[in-house]
Motif scaffolding. Structure first.
Motif, PDB file in Angstrom:
ATOM      1  N   THR A   1       0.976  -1.008   0.030  1.00 28.10           N
ATOM      2  CA  THR A   1       0.095  -0.074   0.242  1.00 28.10           C
ATOM      3  C   THR A   1       0.935   1.328   0.130  1.00 28.10           C
ATOM      4  N   PRO A   2       0.088   2.584  -0.331  1.00 27.86           N
ATOM      5  CA  PRO A   2       0.848   4.040  -0.126  1.00 27.86           C
ATOM      6  C   PRO A   2       2.294   3.821   1.084  1.00 27.86           C
ATOM      7  N   GLN A   3       1.030   3.605   2.021  1.00 25.79           N
ATOM      8  CA  GLN A   3       1.775   3.432   3.555  1.00 25.79           C
ATOM      9  C   GLN A   3       2.764   2.676   4.022  1.00 25.79           C
ATOM     10  N   LYS A   4       2.708   1.187   3.452  1.00 23.97           N
ATOM     11  CA  LYS A   4       3.517   0.410   3.384  1.00 23.97           C
ATOM     12  C   LYS A   4       5.324   1.066   2.390  1.00 23.97           C
ATOM     13  N   MET A   5       4.210   1.665   1.296  1.00 25.55           N
ATOM     14  CA  MET A   5       5.758   2.109   0.802  1.00 25.55           C
ATOM     15  C   MET A   5       6.441   3.532   1.830  1.00 25.55           C
ATOM     16  N   ILE A   6       5.642   3.934   1.160  1.00 26.35           N
ATOM     17  CA  ILE A   6       6.253   5.703   2.577  1.00 26.35           C
ATOM     18  C   ILE A   6       6.824   5.367   3.848  1.00 26.35           C
ATOM     19  N   GLY A   7       5.906   4.825   4.867  1.00 19.32           N
ATOM     20  CA  GLY A   7       6.504   5.076   6.259  1.00 19.32           C
ATOM     21  C   GLY A   7       5.373   4.767   6.846  1.00 19.32           C
ATOM     22  N   TYR A   8       5.000   5.195   7.935  1.00 22.13           N
ATOM     23  CA  TYR A   8       4.479   4.841   9.327  1.00 22.13           C
ATOM     24  C   TYR A   8       5.091   6.003  10.455  1.00 22.13           C
TER      25      TYR A   8
ATOM     26  N   SER B   1       8.373  13.660  14.386  1.00 26.95           N
ATOM     27  CA  SER B   1       9.616  13.463  12.941  1.00 26.95           C
ATOM     28  C   SER B   1      10.327  12.451  13.447  1.00 26.95           C
ATOM     29  N   GLU B   2      11.109  12.384  14.358  1.00 26.85           N
ATOM     30  CA  GLU B   2      12.013  11.394  14.866  1.00 26.85           C
ATOM     31  C   GLU B   2      10.935   9.814  15.388  1.00 26.85           C
ATOM     32  N   ASP B   3       9.974   9.817  15.216  1.00 26.25           N
ATOM     33  CA  ASP B   3       8.730   8.023  15.478  1.00 26.25           C
ATOM     34  C   ASP B   3       8.107   7.902  13.693  1.00 26.25           C
ATOM     35  N   PHE B   4       8.844   8.379  13.204  1.00 29.94           N
ATOM     36  CA  PHE B   4       8.717   7.893  11.964  1.00 29.94           C
ATOM     37  C   PHE B   4       9.087   6.913  11.633  1.00 29.94           C
ATOM     38  N   VAL B   5       8.634   5.751  10.230  1.00 22.19           N
ATOM     39  CA  VAL B   5       9.777   4.629  10.138  1.00 22.19           C
ATOM     40  C   VAL B   5       9.644   4.821   8.794  1.00 22.19           C
ATOM     41  N   LEU B   6      10.523   5.097   8.487  1.00 24.78           N
ATOM     42  CA  LEU B   6      10.970   5.457   6.597  1.00 24.78           C
ATOM     43  C   LEU B   6      10.026   4.168   5.917  1.00 24.78           C
ATOM     44  N   GLY B   7       9.781   4.246   4.928  1.00 22.14           N
ATOM     45  CA  GLY B   7       9.230   3.148   4.011  1.00 22.14           C
ATOM     46  C   GLY B   7      10.162   3.169   2.329  1.00 22.14           C
TER      47      GLY B   7
ATOM     48  N   ASP C   1      -3.038   2.857  -6.527  1.00 21.33           N
ATOM     49  CA  ASP C   1      -2.559   4.243  -5.656  1.00 21.33           C
ATOM     50  C   ASP C   1      -0.798   4.659  -5.601  1.00 21.33           C
ATOM     51  N   THR C   2      -0.888   3.166  -5.137  1.00 27.25           N
ATOM     52  CA  THR C   2       0.944   2.701  -5.079  1.00 27.25           C
ATOM     53  C   THR C   2       1.964   3.067  -5.739  1.00 27.25           C
ATOM     54  N   LEU C   3       1.260   3.199  -7.548  1.00 26.14           N
ATOM     55  CA  LEU C   3       2.468   4.203  -8.108  1.00 26.14           C
ATOM     56  C   LEU C   3       2.463   5.312  -8.002  1.00 26.14           C
ATOM     57  N   ASN C   4       1.188   5.829  -8.322  1.00 25.45           N
ATOM     58  CA  ASN C   4       0.687   7.040  -7.747  1.00 25.45           C
ATOM     59  C   ASN C   4       2.486   7.894  -7.176  1.00 25.45           C
ATOM     60  N   THR C   5       1.944   6.811  -5.924  1.00 24.97           N
ATOM     61  CA  THR C   5       3.155   7.850  -4.271  1.00 24.97           C
ATOM     62  C   THR C   5       4.107   8.511  -5.646  1.00 24.97           C
ATOM     63  N   LEU C   6       5.136   7.576  -5.904  1.00 25.43           N
ATOM     64  CA  LEU C   6       5.861   7.521  -6.935  1.00 25.43           C
ATOM     65  C   LEU C   6       6.361   8.213  -7.395  1.00 25.43           C
TER      66      LEU C   6
ATOM     67  N   ARG D   1      11.661  14.671  -7.673  1.00 25.73           N
ATOM     68  CA  ARG D   1      13.296  13.881  -6.955  1.00 25.73           C
ATOM     69  C   ARG D   1      12.325  14.881  -5.325  1.00 25.73           C
ATOM     70  N   GLU D   2      11.185  15.157  -4.860  1.00 23.96           N
ATOM     71  CA  GLU D   2      11.369  15.216  -3.602  1.00 23.96           C
ATOM     72  C   GLU D   2       9.100  14.255  -3.246  1.00 23.96           C
ATOM     73  N   LEU D   3       9.693  14.105  -1.970  1.00 28.80           N
ATOM     74  CA  LEU D   3       8.304  13.734  -1.258  1.00 28.80           C
ATOM     75  C   LEU D   3       7.806  14.298  -0.372  1.00 28.80           C
ATOM     76  N   HIS D   4       6.803  15.114  -0.227  1.00 27.00           N
ATOM     77  CA  HIS D   4       6.060  15.200   1.465  1.00 27.00           C
ATOM     78  C   HIS D   4       5.987  14.131   2.052  1.00 27.00           C
ATOM     79  N   VAL D   5       5.640  13.968   3.557  1.00 26.98           N
ATOM     80  CA  VAL D   5       5.227  13.427   4.139  1.00 26.98           C
ATOM     81  C   VAL D   5       3.856  13.508   5.796  1.00 26.98           C
ATOM     82  N   PRO D   6       2.893  13.056   4.943  1.00 32.87           N
ATOM     83  CA  PRO D   6       2.193  14.480   6.221  1.00 32.87           C
ATOM     84  C   PRO D   6       2.576  14.283   7.758  1.00 32.87           C
ATOM     85  N   ARG D   7       2.531  14.791   8.652  1.00 39.13           N
ATOM     86  CA  ARG D   7       3.776  15.131   9.338  1.00 39.13           C
ATOM     87  C   ARG D   7       4.463  14.972   9.928  1.00 39.13           C
TER      88      ARG D   7
END
Length: 299
Positions: A78-85, A98-104, A127-132, A139-145
């Motif tokens: 899923t997008p969450q697994k690809m990006i992190g949580y 931010s220091e508690d975020f686990v990078l995907g 939707d996972t393809l679209n996250t790429l 060459r940027e990725l905005h991750v909420p919080r």
């Protein structure tokens, strides 16, 4: 990449020579891979399984000292697994940090300047393809919080897919394709496949190596086989034949011995054509017997 693929052509040529020394063949594909990476682009590798796509990438990343992050494409990525949580327990204790975020794998590859290698690319959910998309183009990725992840210069996305397999796959959109260069990777020649088997399975009877490679190559053109074996089938054939010969105490292979090896090594790697009404075991035995006769392996 990391200042190496962006250097003068002479350095890139030297890198090509060093990487090629670790491979069996694949000169054209290696040149294509290095050209795309040096140009700062992302790449789609199209071809059947077992054609050495990951071997090619591992040789290149090993030479340049870059991380290689592997993602298996499937419906559960899923997008969450690809990006992190965000770590749920940490969020409960003190809210979002931010220091508690686990990078995907995607932001990890971007921040480490590695190659993100996505196998079975067309099995990822849409939707996972679209996250790429943003990672590839901006060459940027905005991750909420968490914030914005900016890719290191050496970050690239390498996708791989089997264009002939349409079971459980997703249609890749034109916007994704537009951000990728493309290279076809097909099976290698018979001599190169024999060399690969010898390298992977170790020294053995030359006639058995020739037999194994011929059988798997014939499986790719047999009308009763919808999908033939890769060179992995030949590697398994040689390894199993050697072990079975030792277990039975035989000094020379018999037709029954080779048929048994074929069932064990090849029946899982060939997909029968349903219209023929033949089992994979039957076809594996037939292919091996035919190769045995053409190569005169048995006295």
């Amino acid at each position: 990449m990391t200042g190496q693929l962006g250097r003068p052509a002479g350095d890139l040529l030297a890198s090509y020579g060093a990487i090629a020394a670790d491979l069996v063949g694949r000169e054209v594909q290696l040149q294509g891979l290095l050209a795309v990476l040096a140009a700062g682009r992302n790449l789609l590798l199209e071809g059947p399984p077992g054609t050495g796509k990951s071997t090619l990438l591992r040789a290149a990343t090993r030479h340049f000292g870059l991380p290689l992050l592997l993602v298996e494409g499937n419906s559960e990525m899923t997008p969450q697994k690809m990006i992190g949580y965000h770590d749920p327990s940490a969020v409960l204790r003190h809210g979002y940090r931010s220091e508690d975020f686990v990078l995907g794998p995607l932001p990890e590859a971007m921040s480490s300047g590695g190659l993100l290698y996505v196998e079975e690319f067309n099995r990822l959910p849409e939707d996972t393809l679209n996250t790429l998309l943003t990672a590839m183009s901006e060459r940027e990725l905005h991750v909420p919080r968490f914030g914005t992840v900016t890719a290191e210069e050496s970050f690239r996305l390498i996708a791989a897919m089997n264009p002939f397999d349409n079971i459980g796959t997703t249609r890749v959109s034109a916007s994704v394709y537009d951000r990728l260069c493309r290279m076809v990777v097909d099976y290698q020649g018979e001599e190169e496949e024999r060399e690969i088997v010898c390298l992977r399975a170790g020294p053995d009877r030359e006639d058995i190596v020739r037999l194994a490679v011929r059988a798997v190559r014939d499986s790719r053109a047999h009308p009763g086989v919808r999908w033939g074996s890769s060179v992995r089938g030949a590697i398994d054939f040689v390894l199993i034949e050697r072990s079975l010969r030792e277990l039975t105490g035989s000094t020379a292979p018999t037709a029954a011995h080779l048929a048994r090896v074929a069932e064990l090594a090849l029946s899982s790697k060939i997909v029968p054509n349903e219209t023929w009404g033949r089992s994979a075991e039957d076809l594996a035995r037939e292919l091996t017997l035919a190769a045995t006769r053409s190569l005169a392996v048995l006295a």
